[in-house]
Design a protein around this motif. Structure first.
Motif, PDB file in Angstrom:
ATOM      1  N   ALA A  10      64.626 -10.314  50.706  1.00 58.62           N
ATOM      2  CA  ALA A  10      63.741 -10.814  51.769  1.00 58.62           C
ATOM      3  C   ALA A  10      62.939 -12.014  51.263  1.00 58.62           C
ATOM      4  O   ALA A  10      62.830 -13.040  51.941  1.00 58.62           O
ATOM      5  N   GLY A  65      66.456 -11.513  62.562  1.00 56.07           N
ATOM      6  CA  GLY A  65      66.839 -12.730  61.828  1.00 56.07           C
ATOM      7  C   GLY A  65      67.121 -13.839  62.830  1.00 56.07           C
ATOM      8  O   GLY A  65      68.132 -14.521  62.773  1.00 56.07           O
ATOM      9  N   SER A  70      69.510 -19.303  67.929  1.00 50.56           N
ATOM     10  CA  SER A  70      70.839 -19.448  68.528  1.00 50.56           C
ATOM     11  C   SER A  70      71.300 -18.198  69.279  1.00 50.56           C
ATOM     12  O   SER A  70      72.258 -18.278  70.054  1.00 50.56           O
ATOM     13  N   VAL A  85      62.549 -11.821  65.834  1.00 56.04           N
ATOM     14  CA  VAL A  85      61.944 -11.430  64.555  1.00 56.04           C
ATOM     15  C   VAL A  85      62.579 -12.231  63.430  1.00 56.04           C
ATOM     16  O   VAL A  85      63.812 -12.333  63.343  1.00 56.04           O
ATOM     17  N   THR A  87      61.580 -13.615  59.070  1.00 59.21           N
ATOM     18  CA  THR A  87      60.588 -13.725  58.002  1.00 59.21           C
ATOM     19  C   THR A  87      60.177 -15.181  57.762  1.00 59.21           C
ATOM     20  O   THR A  87      59.217 -15.429  57.041  1.00 59.21           O
ATOM     21  N   SER A  88      60.907 -16.131  58.340  1.00 60.86           N
ATOM     22  CA  SER A  88      60.617 -17.542  58.082  1.00 60.86           C
ATOM     23  C   SER A  88      59.763 -18.152  59.193  1.00 60.86           C
ATOM     24  O   SER A  88      60.205 -18.267  60.337  1.00 60.86           O
ATOM     25  N   GLN A  91      61.412 -21.387  60.628  1.00 63.06           N
ATOM     26  CA  GLN A  91      62.483 -21.143  61.600  1.00 63.06           C
ATOM     27  C   GLN A  91      61.874 -20.730  62.949  1.00 63.06           C
ATOM     28  O   GLN A  91      62.316 -21.175  64.002  1.00 63.06           O
ATOM     29  N   ASP A 112      59.544  -8.704  58.598  1.00 61.57           N
ATOM     30  CA  ASP A 112      60.831  -8.263  58.061  1.00 61.57           C
ATOM     31  C   ASP A 112      61.551  -7.408  59.129  1.00 61.57           C
ATOM     32  O   ASP A 112      60.922  -6.576  59.791  1.00 61.57           O
ATOM     33  N   ALA A 113      62.859  -7.624  59.266  1.00 66.35           N
ATOM     34  CA  ALA A 113      63.625  -6.888  60.283  1.00 66.35           C
ATOM     35  C   ALA A 113      63.495  -5.377  60.081  1.00 66.35           C
ATOM     36  O   ALA A 113      63.396  -4.619  61.063  1.00 66.35           O
ATOM     37  N   HIS A 135      72.587 -11.074  54.943  1.00 61.37           N
ATOM     38  CA  HIS A 135      71.328 -11.304  54.213  1.00 61.37           C
ATOM     39  C   HIS A 135      70.702  -9.993  53.729  1.00 61.37           C
ATOM     40  O   HIS A 135      69.754 -10.029  52.961  1.00 61.37           O
TER      41      HIS A 135
HETATM   42  C1  LIG Z   1      71.725 -17.550  58.824  1.00 63.16           C
HETATM   43  S1  LIG Z   1      70.177 -17.439  59.623  1.00 63.16           S
HETATM   44  C2  LIG Z   1      70.649 -16.881  61.233  1.00 63.16           C
HETATM   45  C3  LIG Z   1      69.742 -17.404  62.288  1.00 63.16           C
HETATM   46  C4  LIG Z   1      70.210 -17.125  63.723  1.00 63.16           C
HETATM   47  N1  LIG Z   1      70.266 -15.710  63.997  1.00 63.16           N
HETATM   48  C5  LIG Z   1      71.541 -17.765  63.962  1.00 63.16           C
HETATM   49  O1  LIG Z   1      72.515 -17.047  64.210  1.00 63.16           O
HETATM   50  O2  LIG Z   1      71.640 -18.988  63.897  1.00 63.16           O
HETATM   51  C6  LIG Z   1      69.486 -15.978  58.939  1.00 63.16           C
HETATM   52  C7  LIG Z   1      68.006 -15.779  59.316  1.00 63.16           C
HETATM   53  O3  LIG Z   1      67.602 -14.489  58.852  1.00 63.16           O
HETATM   54  C8  LIG Z   1      66.276 -14.586  58.390  1.00 63.16           C
HETATM   55  N2  LIG Z   1      66.051 -13.445  57.496  1.00 63.16           N
HETATM   56  C9  LIG Z   1      66.617 -13.205  56.291  1.00 63.16           C
HETATM   57  N3  LIG Z   1      66.231 -12.015  55.803  1.00 63.16           N
HETATM   58  C10 LIG Z   1      65.398 -11.472  56.743  1.00 63.16           C
HETATM   59  C11 LIG Z   1      64.724 -10.231  56.854  1.00 63.16           C
HETATM   60  N4  LIG Z   1      64.795  -9.310  55.895  1.00 63.16           N
HETATM   61  N5  LIG Z   1      63.994  -9.981  57.971  1.00 63.16           N
HETATM   62  C12 LIG Z   1      63.920 -10.891  58.975  1.00 63.16           C
HETATM   63  N6  LIG Z   1      64.538 -12.096  58.920  1.00 63.16           N
HETATM   64  C13 LIG Z   1      65.282 -12.375  57.825  1.00 63.16           C
HETATM   65  C14 LIG Z   1      66.211 -15.953  57.723  1.00 63.16           C
HETATM   66  O4  LIG Z   1      64.885 -16.431  57.614  1.00 63.16           O
HETATM   67  C15 LIG Z   1      67.064 -16.791  58.677  1.00 63.16           C
HETATM   68  O5  LIG Z   1      66.294 -17.391  59.682  1.00 63.16           O
END
Ligand SMILES: C[S@@+](CC[C@H](N)C(=O)[O-])C[C@H]1O[C@@H](n2cnc3c(N)ncnc32)[C@H](O)[C@@H]1O
Length: 273
Positions: A10, A65, A70, A85, A87-88, A91, A112-113, A135
């Motif tokens: 995370a 995430g 998108s 939801v 963590t960034s 974003q 966090d998810a 992730h």
């Molecule tokens: C590859 S991006 C996907 C973004 C969007 N869902 C898409 O399909 O374009 C992955 C996202 O997951 C978020 N992320 C990673 N680990 C996470 C967690 N544990 N909890 C919440 N968000 C998380 C990252 O910050 C990032 O914005």
């Protein structure tokens, strides 16, 4: 899978999706970059939304995430309410800017998810995990928690995770690496990236490396689509796994698709009643 691995991944993702990375996101995200994948994705979004509309006038979506939106945006466009939801912060700021006309139907949580799934009493018609499962160190645990926040008839939808590498055909795997390499070589620090690949090929992973932890399963053995299918079926879902080809490379995307190669998957699962 331990809590420590979850926290390390995370934190690595918070570092990996800062403001600069958000700007470059599209170039490294095949499902956003290529029109053919956007079409495939759009068809699945509509399919999932239409199914939810059979049971709810305004389906409520939890987008885990959510990134820069998108999944959130098409569901809002279709008429859903969305809890996004991530963590960034960076974003989510991009997401809020893009969704400003839907602010009444959108709730954004920098969280966090895993924690979002523990919120008491919240139930959803659709939970989306788009380009996200890879992730999460314990994605099977996450999906188990998803099942418990879905309403009757609820659906789980994910798109754009790498198939478990040791289940992918040889040609598909070789072309995946060639296509990725042909794109990655122009993105800076190519020598560093190659050295890291060689280290990881020897089974050496570093806890303090953002590169090893931000896209946790991309750097390991992909995401186990077969285990996900089994888990969802055992948890009372009708589940379909759709495999397709995706790569960051503009040249190899049409080539791999034309050859019928597969390296990536989507999940559409509906709770059986
Ligand atoms: C590859 S991006 C996907 C973004 C969007 N869902 C898409 O399909 O374009 C992955 C996202 O997951 C978020 N992320 C990673 N680990 C996470 C967690 N544990 N909890 C919440 N968000 C998380 C990252 O910050 C990032 O914005």
């Amino acid at each position: 899978m331990d809590e420590r691995a979850r926290r390390i991944a995370a934190l690595a993702n918070v570092a990996g999706y800062d403001a600069a990375a958000t700007k470059e996101y599209v170039d490294g995200a095949p499902h956003v970059k290529h029109a053919s994948l956007r079409r495939l994705y759009g068809d699945l979004v509509v399919r999932v939304y239409d199914e939810a509309r059979r049971h709810a006038d305004t389906p409520v979506v939890l987008d885990l995430g959510a990134g820069e939106g998108s999944a959130t945006i098409p569901f809002l466009e279709l008429g859903a309410k969305v809890v996004a939801v991530d963590t960034s912060r960076s974003q989510l700021e991009a997401l809020e800017t893009r969704c400003h006309k839907f602010s009444d139907a959108l709730e954004v949580r920098c969280q966090d998810a895993a924690d979002a799934l523990l919120e008491k009493g919240e139930r959803y018609d659709i939970v989306v995990a788009n380009s996200f499962l890879h992730h999460v160190p314990d994605y099977l645990g996450l999906i188990t928690d998803v099942a418990s926040v879905l309403k009757q008839h609820g659906q789980f939808f994910s798109f754009q995770d790498p198939l478990r590498y040791d289940s992918v055909g040889k040609l598909d795997r070789v072309l995946t690496l060639v296509a990725f390499g042909s794109w990655r070589v122009f993105k800076g620090d190519a020598v560093g990236a190659l050295k890291r690949e060689i280290r990881r090929a020897r089974g050496v992973y570093l806890e303090d490396s953002v590169h090893d932890n931000a896209e946790y399963h991309v750097k390991r053995n992909g995401v186990d689509q077969l285990a996900i299918g089994r888990l969802l079926k055992e948890s009372g879902f009708d589940c379909s796994i759709e495999s397709y080809w995706s790569t960051q490379s503009r040249a190899f995307q049409p080539l791999g698709s034309a050859l019928g190669l597969k390296n990536t998957f989507a999940v559409v699962a509906r709770k059986r009643v």
